[in-house]
Design an enzyme around this catalytic site. Structure first.
Site, PDB file in Angstrom:
ATOM      1  N   HIS A 189       0.815  -1.213   0.000  1.00  0.00           N
ATOM      2  CA  HIS A 189       0.000   0.000   0.000  1.00  0.00           C
ATOM      3  C   HIS A 189       0.852   1.266   0.000  1.00  0.00           C
ATOM      4  O   HIS A 189       0.330   2.355  -0.203  1.00  0.00           O
ATOM      5  CB  HIS A 189      -0.927   0.014   1.221  1.00  0.00           C
ATOM      6  CG  HIS A 189      -1.946  -1.077   1.208  1.00  0.00           C
ATOM      7  ND1 HIS A 189      -2.937  -1.149   0.260  1.00  0.00           N
ATOM      8  CD2 HIS A 189      -2.122  -2.141   2.025  1.00  0.00           C
ATOM      9  CE1 HIS A 189      -3.698  -2.210   0.492  1.00  0.00           C
ATOM     10  NE2 HIS A 189      -3.216  -2.832   1.558  1.00  0.00           N
ATOM     11  N   GLU A 229      -6.326 -13.422   5.090  1.00  0.00           N
ATOM     12  CA  GLU A 229      -7.241 -12.291   5.258  1.00  0.00           C
ATOM     13  C   GLU A 229      -8.426 -12.351   4.309  1.00  0.00           C
ATOM     14  O   GLU A 229      -8.946 -11.319   3.885  1.00  0.00           O
ATOM     15  CB  GLU A 229      -6.476 -10.972   5.079  1.00  0.00           C
ATOM     16  CG  GLU A 229      -5.539 -10.935   3.884  1.00  0.00           C
ATOM     17  CD  GLU A 229      -4.524  -9.808   3.962  1.00  0.00           C
ATOM     18  OE1 GLU A 229      -4.579  -8.985   4.898  1.00  0.00           O
ATOM     19  OE2 GLU A 229      -3.663  -9.741   3.066  1.00  0.00           O
ATOM     20  N   ASP A 237      -9.198  -6.485   6.527  1.00  0.00           N
ATOM     21  CA  ASP A 237      -9.397  -7.197   5.269  1.00  0.00           C
ATOM     22  C   ASP A 237     -10.242  -8.446   5.468  1.00  0.00           C
ATOM     23  O   ASP A 237     -11.106  -8.769   4.647  1.00  0.00           O
ATOM     24  CB  ASP A 237      -8.050  -7.587   4.651  1.00  0.00           C
ATOM     25  CG  ASP A 237      -7.433  -6.465   3.834  1.00  0.00           C
ATOM     26  OD1 ASP A 237      -8.183  -5.707   3.206  1.00  0.00           O
ATOM     27  OD2 ASP A 237      -6.198  -6.350   3.826  1.00  0.00           O
TER      28      ASP A 237
END
Length: 260
Positions: free
Chosen positions: A48, A153, A179
């Site tokens: 990210h 996740e 998530d």
């Protein structure tokens, strides 16, 4: 070559819970501050985050200088992505969205050199000290010291949990509650009973396979709760820490002004 202090601490029964911080923007200074404040791990977030390979390498170097174990969260389980980060000198990887046993096997093979994996060998890069050490020594130590952390996740990962955690070479399973909650259909409600049930299942299954358990949280209170729950490894994102510090400071500063 490197000695993975975090890995040793994780697998030492005499040690307590370990703590890490995710950093997703280029800053050797933040890495240094985390080390000086006694974190165990810096997770350099290339999934990210807004980081180039050069940024990652600089942050790995900064981590080592302050005795902080540098791990990199890679973009995916693609071997080419993992190879780039390991060659920069990462002591291991966090791999997001690992949903099947086959993906988990591919991750281990990408991190480890033969005969345990399929990592491409090059000895001119930083991880091998630019070719200044005997090749056989480097290969042996790299395989021994590198750490593999996979993220579970998703609903699909929960369906394949036994297969994923049975893969030899997986050191840590990392739980991303947000998530996981989204994938399970609970839209960020990380305290929903079904989400908590799934988290507990990951913990129990990991224990049965001898895999260590990491989990993400947002503050010290959450970290304390997960430590008591039995997490071996707890992380939060550096922006959470910064926002908390900013908020606490400005709230207290304004309050003191009003009371004067």
């Amino acid at each position: 070559m490197f000695h993975n202090q975090f890995k040793r601490k994780l697998f030492d029964p005499a040690e307590d819970t370990t703590f890490g911080v995710f950093v997703g923007f280029p800053s050797t200074q933040v890495i240094e501050m985390a080390g000086y404040n006694h974190f165990d791990v810096a997770v350099i977030d290339n999934e990210h985050g807004m980081l180039t390979p050069e940024n990652v390498e600089h942050m790995v170097i900064a981590s080592e200088l302050v005795r902080l174990t540098p791990l990199v969260r890679v973009v995916s389980s693609e071997p080419s992505e993992i190879l780039k980060m390991m060659d920069r000198g990462a002591h291991g990887v966090h791999v997001p969205q690992v949903d099947t046993k086959e993906e988990a096997e591919r991750v281990v093979q990408a991190v480890k050199y033969p005969p345990f994996g399929k990592r491409g060998a090059a000895f001119s890069m930083r991880a091998a000290r630019y070719g200044t050490i005997p090749i056989h020594e480097y290969l042996s130590q790299a395989n021994r010291e590198s750490l593999v952390c996979v993220h579970l996740e998703s609903t699909k990962a929960m369906e394949n949990i036994e297969g994923i955690l049975s893969v030899q070479g997986i050191d840590v399973v990392y739980i991303g509650p947000t998530d996981l909650s989204v994938s399970l259909g609970f839209g960020g409600r990380i305290d929903h009973p079904e989400v908590l049930k799934a988290i507990d299942k990951i913990h129990e299954t990991a224990r049965s396979y001898g895999v260590k358990v990491g989990i993400h949280t947002k503050d010290a209170k959450g970290a304390q709760a997960r430590k008591a729950w039995g997490a071996d490894y707890v992380c939060l994102t550096v922006t959470s820490l910064i926002n908390q510090a900013f908020s606490q400071y400005i709230e207290q500063a304004r309050l003191s002004k009003i009371n004067q």
